[in-house]
Design a protein around this motif. Structure first.
Motif, short mmCIF file in Angstrom:
data_model
loop_
_atom_site.label_atom_id
_atom_site.label_comp_id
_atom_site.label_asym_id
_atom_site.label_seq_id
_atom_site.Cartn_x
_atom_site.Cartn_y
_atom_site.Cartn_z
N ALA A 125 0.81 -1.21 0.00
CA ALA A 125 0.00 0.00 0.00
C ALA A 125 0.84 1.26 0.00
O ALA A 125 0.30 2.37 0.06
N GLY A 126 2.16 1.15 -0.04
CA GLY A 126 3.01 2.33 -0.06
C GLY A 126 3.13 3.02 1.28
O GLY A 126 3.46 4.22 1.34
N LEU A 127 2.89 2.31 2.41
CA LEU A 127 3.01 2.90 3.74
C LEU A 127 4.48 3.03 4.13
O LEU A 127 5.34 2.29 3.65
N ARG A 128 4.76 3.97 5.03
CA ARG A 128 6.13 4.24 5.42
C ARG A 128 6.62 3.18 6.40
O ARG A 128 5.93 2.80 7.35
N LEU A 129 7.83 2.69 6.16
CA LEU A 129 8.49 1.76 7.07
C LEU A 129 9.17 2.55 8.18
O LEU A 129 9.87 3.53 7.91
N GLY A 130 8.96 2.10 9.43
CA GLY A 130 9.61 2.78 10.54
C GLY A 130 9.09 4.18 10.76
O GLY A 130 9.85 5.05 11.22
N ASP A 131 7.81 4.42 10.49
CA ASP A 131 7.24 5.76 10.66
C ASP A 131 5.75 5.59 10.98
O ASP A 131 5.19 4.50 10.88
N VAL A 132 5.11 6.72 11.34
CA VAL A 132 3.70 6.72 11.69
C VAL A 132 2.86 6.87 10.43
O VAL A 132 3.13 7.73 9.58
N VAL A 158 1.64 -2.90 13.26
CA VAL A 158 1.19 -2.58 14.61
C VAL A 158 0.17 -1.45 14.52
O VAL A 158 0.42 -0.43 13.85
N VAL A 159 -0.99 -1.64 15.16
CA VAL A 159 -2.05 -0.62 15.20
C VAL A 159 -2.08 -0.02 16.60
O VAL A 159 -2.21 -0.76 17.59
N VAL A 160 -1.98 1.28 16.69
CA VAL A 160 -1.98 2.00 17.96
C VAL A 160 -3.18 2.93 17.98
O VAL A 160 -3.43 3.67 17.00
N HIS A 161 -3.95 2.91 19.10
CA HIS A 161 -5.11 3.79 19.24
C HIS A 161 -4.74 4.98 20.12
O HIS A 161 -4.17 4.82 21.21
N VAL A 186 8.96 -2.75 10.24
CA VAL A 186 7.78 -2.47 11.05
C VAL A 186 7.01 -1.31 10.44
O VAL A 186 7.60 -0.29 10.03
N VAL A 187 5.67 -1.47 10.38
CA VAL A 187 4.76 -0.42 9.92
C VAL A 187 3.83 -0.09 11.09
O VAL A 187 3.15 -0.98 11.62
N GLU A 188 3.79 1.17 11.48
CA GLU A 188 2.94 1.60 12.59
C GLU A 188 1.72 2.35 12.05
O GLU A 188 1.86 3.35 11.33
N HIS A 189 0.52 1.85 12.41
CA HIS A 189 -0.73 2.49 12.02
C HIS A 189 -1.28 3.23 13.25
O HIS A 189 -1.29 2.69 14.35
#
Length: 447
Positions: A125-132, A158-161, A186-189
């Motif tokens: 999906a083109g999400l950033r690695l090691g970033d929010v 990882v999903v963070v609320h 790691v991808v942080e959502h």
């Protein structure tokens, strides 16, 4: 191909793998310049761009370096052609010992670490690695991203609320304390405070939930053996700049679980092992010895096959010579099958003729089939009765069964003629010569 964890073996513990995308047209030049810089600085032992690779399919770079403890690491990076404004890359590294997460990241050996270098995006999906990565407000886009994150076998998602809107410190990457080799995978959502219900509505389909104000490590596809959503779910994460010890431990435990390589990772590992070009003199000598042993074994197998074929040919020639001698001496009878006379067209014509004769015999009035030789003779039937006319004077019947006499017409001695229908149906029988001096019947009576 099946995606269950039991269908493929777990990845070797000596392997590190990652996949992503690079935005921009100069990906190969960026990698080449970075490899030359690290080689000049002594970080890399050597690097190479193989020439025997189809550049239209992929662009390959190889590098080797020493990890702490004098462990040799070999790595291979493959770039796909430019499509839709980006190039995908697959990086596989293999060490001589089990991989230690504290070692330098193989991605840092090929890609520069400056911000905005364009390589640190995951491939799906083109999400950033090691970033929010904030989750979108649109429900359809939210479902697409979370479903991809749950099924992604390459990265740790990882999903963070956010229980409340964080400040500048809380908007930073919460997993920044991870080792570099793990942080690059790691991808942080981030889910906004009011999006908790929408996020759990998607995650419920995968038997996992996001705690309010907490975080969860998504299982991936296939889920690793031993994955438990309670064990990899953190009840509370403080977004105030403090180190989330519990979440860091959960991510580290998840990354250490044995998981099978994705299909692309298996192909990349096979290429690393079988198509490696960057060898030392000792490795070249060992490979040459392996090739000599392999060729010697193949030559021995070919020699055995040649001897077997030669022996079989000699036996066949001996048998053929013995047969010819016996045939010349007259001891072998001619066993060749007789040839059917006539051409196939003539045989077909004869078959149609026999069929025509059979059909003719089945017609009414056709020649009867000959009786079988052992059949009993059929007795002859008596002749059918024929009507005859007796003499008017004596009433003596002629040959055959007599028919009842009709009363004579008035004024005439001869019997009355039969009805026209009866006369037409049954022809008059021949009375024959008169007997006992009786006069023949008159012509008028017959008319």
């Amino acid at each position: 191909m099946s995606t269950s964890s039991s269908s493929r073996p777990a990845a070797p513990p000596t392997v590190w793998s990652a996949r992503g995308r690079h935005t921009g047209p100069a990906a190969a030049d960026t990698v080449r310049r970075h490899l030359e810089k690290l080689t000049a600085d002594g970080v890399l032992h050597s690097h190479l761009e193989p020439d025997d690779v189809d550049r239209a399919r992929e662009h390959v770079f190889e590098a080797r370096w020493q990890a702490p403890g004098d462990v040799t690491v070999r790595a291979r990076l493959a770039l796909t052609p430019l499509r839709a404004g980006h190039r995908q890359w697959v990086l596989v590294a293999e060490a001589e010992a089990p991989w230690d997460p504290r070692w330098p990241s193989p991605a840092a050996m090929f890609w520069p670490q400056e911000p905005g270098s364009g390589w640190d995006q995951e491939a799906g999906a083109g999400l950033r690695l090691g970033d929010v990565n904030p989750l979108p407000e649109d429900d359809k886009e939210l479902r697409r991203i979370l479903r991809h994150a749950v099924r992604d076998p390459w990265c740790v998602h990882v999903v963070v609320h956010e229980a409340m809107t964080p400040d500048e410190r809380g908007r930073a990457f919460v997993l920044g304390s991870l080792p570099q080799g793990l942080r690059h995978r790691v991808v942080e959502h981030r889910a906004a405070p009011h999006r908790l219900r929408a996020v759990n509505w998607v995650l419920d389909d995968f038997d996992t939930r996001l705690p309010r104000g907490g975080a969860v490590v998504l299982p991936g596809s296939p889920p690793p053996d031993g994955y438990d959503r309670q064990e990899f779910s953190v009840r509370s994460v403080f977004l105030d700049g403090t180190e989330p010890v519990e979440l860091l431990a959960a991510v580290t435990r998840f990354a250490a679980l044995p998981r099978p390589l994705p299909p692309d990772g298996e192909e990349a590992l096979t290429a690393l092992r079988e198509q490696w070009h960057l060898r030392t003199m000792e490795e070249e000598l060992a490979r040459a010895r392996e090739l000599v042993a392999m060729y010697a074994e193949a030559l021995e197998a070919m020699t055995r096959s040649r001897d077997l074929y030669r022996e079989a040919a000699e036996r066949a020639n001996e048998a053929l010579a013995a047969y010819r001698e016996a045939e010349a001496a007259g001891g072998v009878a001619d066993r060749r099958p007789g040839r059917v006379a006539g051409s196939p067209l003539q045989q077909l014509a004869r078959g149609l003729g026999r069929l025509k004769d059979t059909a003719r015999s089945l017609r009414p009035g056709g020649p009867a089939d000959p009786a079988p030789p052992n059949a009993a003779p059929v007795p002859a039937l008596p002749p059918a009765p024929t009507p005859s006319t007796g003499t008017p004077s004596t009433g003596t019947p002629s040959t055959g069964t007599p028919s009842p006499a009709l009363p004579p017409a008035p004024g005439d001695d001869a019997p009355a003629p039969e009805s026209p229908a009866a006369a037409q149906a049954v022809p008059p029988a021949d009375p024959g010569p008169p007997s006992d001096g009786a006069p023949p019947p008159r012509q008028g009576a017959q008319d």
